[in-house]
Design a protein around this motif. Sequence first.
Motif, PDB file in Angstrom:
ATOM      1  N   LYS A   1       6.614  -1.269   6.943  1.00 52.33           N
ATOM      2  CA  LYS A   1       7.044  -2.721   6.362  1.00 52.33           C
ATOM      3  C   LYS A   1       8.420  -2.583   5.699  1.00 52.33           C
ATOM      4  O   LYS A   1       8.601  -1.795   4.802  1.00 52.33           O
ATOM      5  CB  LYS A   1       5.930  -3.112   5.544  1.00 52.33           C
TER       6      LYS A   1
ATOM      7  N   SER B   1      -3.880  -4.457   1.321  1.00 50.34           N
ATOM      8  CA  SER B   1      -5.156  -4.177   2.184  1.00 50.34           C
ATOM      9  C   SER B   1      -6.421  -4.378   1.727  1.00 50.34           C
ATOM     10  O   SER B   1      -6.510  -3.614   0.459  1.00 50.34           O
ATOM     11  CB  SER B   1      -5.064  -2.755   2.655  1.00 50.34           C
TER      12      SER B   1
ATOM     13  N   GLU C   1       8.911  -4.316  -1.166  1.00 44.31           N
ATOM     14  CA  GLU C   1       8.109  -4.578  -0.306  1.00 44.31           C
ATOM     15  C   GLU C   1       6.653  -4.495  -1.058  1.00 44.31           C
ATOM     16  O   GLU C   1       6.447  -3.457  -1.807  1.00 44.31           O
ATOM     17  CB  GLU C   1       8.028  -3.560   0.663  1.00 44.31           C
ATOM     18  N   THR C   2       5.734  -5.262  -0.821  1.00 42.19           N
ATOM     19  CA  THR C   2       4.371  -5.296  -1.280  1.00 42.19           C
ATOM     20  C   THR C   2       3.382  -5.358   0.215  1.00 42.19           C
ATOM     21  O   THR C   2       3.855  -6.407   0.793  1.00 42.19           O
ATOM     22  CB  THR C   2       4.106  -6.405  -2.245  1.00 42.19           C
ATOM     23  N   ASP C   3       2.299  -4.648  -0.031  1.00 36.97           N
ATOM     24  CA  ASP C   3       1.345  -4.659   0.983  1.00 36.97           C
ATOM     25  C   ASP C   3       0.167  -4.654   0.388  1.00 36.97           C
ATOM     26  O   ASP C   3      -0.135  -3.824  -0.126  1.00 36.97           O
ATOM     27  CB  ASP C   3       1.562  -3.612   2.052  1.00 36.97           C
TER      28      ASP C   3
ATOM     29  N   THR D   1      -9.361  -5.991   5.900  1.00 39.29           N
ATOM     30  CA  THR D   1      -8.183  -5.345   6.651  1.00 39.29           C
ATOM     31  C   THR D   1      -8.708  -4.312   7.521  1.00 39.29           C
ATOM     32  O   THR D   1      -8.679  -4.009   8.606  1.00 39.29           O
ATOM     33  CB  THR D   1      -7.248  -5.015   5.593  1.00 39.29           C
TER      34      THR D   1
END
Length: 500
Positions: free
Chosen positions: A44, A427, A423-425, A431
């Motif tokens: 990402k 799950s 950036e952030t993700d 997911t």
Amino acid sequence: MKISITGGGISGLSLGCFLQTRGFETEIFEKHSVPGGLCTSWKKGEFTFDGCLHWILGSDSGSSFYKLWSELLDMKSIEFVNHDIRVAIELKENEDKYGNKVFLLYTNIGKLETYLLDLAPEDSVAIKSLVKLIRIIQKFEVPPMIENISRLQPLRMKMGMIKYLPFLVQFIRWKNETNFSFARKLKNPFLKEAFELLFDGDEVNLMVMAMPLAFYDKKSAGYPVGGSAKFAGRIADKYETLGGKIHYNTAIDKIIVEDNVAKGVLLCDGTSVYSDITISAADWHFTVFKALEGKFVDHKILKLAELKKLEVYPSVMLVSLGVSRDFKEHQHFFRFPIEKEYKSPDGTVYNRIEAHIYHYDPTLAPKGKTIIAMSFYTRNGEFWINLRNSDKEEYNRCKNQFATAMVDYLNEKIGGVKESIEETDISTPATYQRYTGNWKGSAQGWFPPKNLLALSPVSATLPGLKNFYYTSHWSIPGGGLPSALKSAHDLAQIIRLKYK
């Protein structure tokens, strides 16, 4: 002889390699666009977020699993990181005699023993007993004779099991000991609370801690630089160099069965692919109850599906941050309490946070930057799966609300996080379920039972079905890469014995 394998995770890839080297023609059908299954990472922006590996059992010769990995890879060519401290656990109630509230779980057993005895000399008997257990584990190959299934072990090798008597004596002595029951034997309040929090407040068999510590100390449970996807990619590359073929973006709908004989797989696009042997290395529940429509089950399998035999490993909420600082002043892996408990949208209540800072792996982020990941276990993964299916907008709102709250807690604890985020993700169990098909969005497979010597209830075959076999991290309770690898290796030997 042609063999079809469903699932390009670690078990499917490993099995494919083992079978190719034994003269079988195999092909793997993988629903995703990349290999690895649950052993995965993703990009990402400038950052690589990892969803699996913290360490690999068998990274060096101090573990019997090294022999199995070495059949697949040149393990000496892989750079592994061996941490001095496994985890730093901040206590809520007690301090040690120096005024510290953080308990350090050292990976060097001598250092750990010295540390524990210094903090709690009044508990020397219990501490030395635990260290003795770990030292005894180190003297033996665990699990024993891993290279060969029972039918391939000569009598002399089987008779050699008598040397495991000291290990067996210790195992029997400790088999019912949990971190809670051990903590009750301790007099020191700091140490007592620390052992209660070893598994973030859950009660778990103490062997689950003792065995990894035995391998950490021998530098045979390291983290592979590059992370999960790179490690899985190495096995996929090996498989293809051996002549195997992987069909990516190719999901199967059913396993073709004629007259109770598995004949191949029906792909989701309607294509039928026939083979002499059909193997599933995919999710256990999907395989038994969807791909085979629940037609080949018995009472034992139904009890498993009803969760009357074993529990499923918890699902995970994973909040990953790409940050513009390396945060090297902090431990790489730590847990800490929060003042006010937080109730997740799925109903799970959290009063502690687990954070993992990947500042030791420079390949995951640009220089001077790093990844911070926070993991939160939940046994209500189906909430997230169902919510995403029914109301995606509300699902996104809930997961963002959750992540915002957790980032606030982390920022309050170590500072400088929020202003560093690039950036952030996020799950969720949905997911995990969507990308890997893992039942209930579980992060692994079956949760380890209290009796660690109990035989696995998952068989490589199904009742009444011929020419079909099963292997995956669901095959051995505890899950993870060791289970996936060993079950694949065992199955390759079973098939070779029967068909070669």
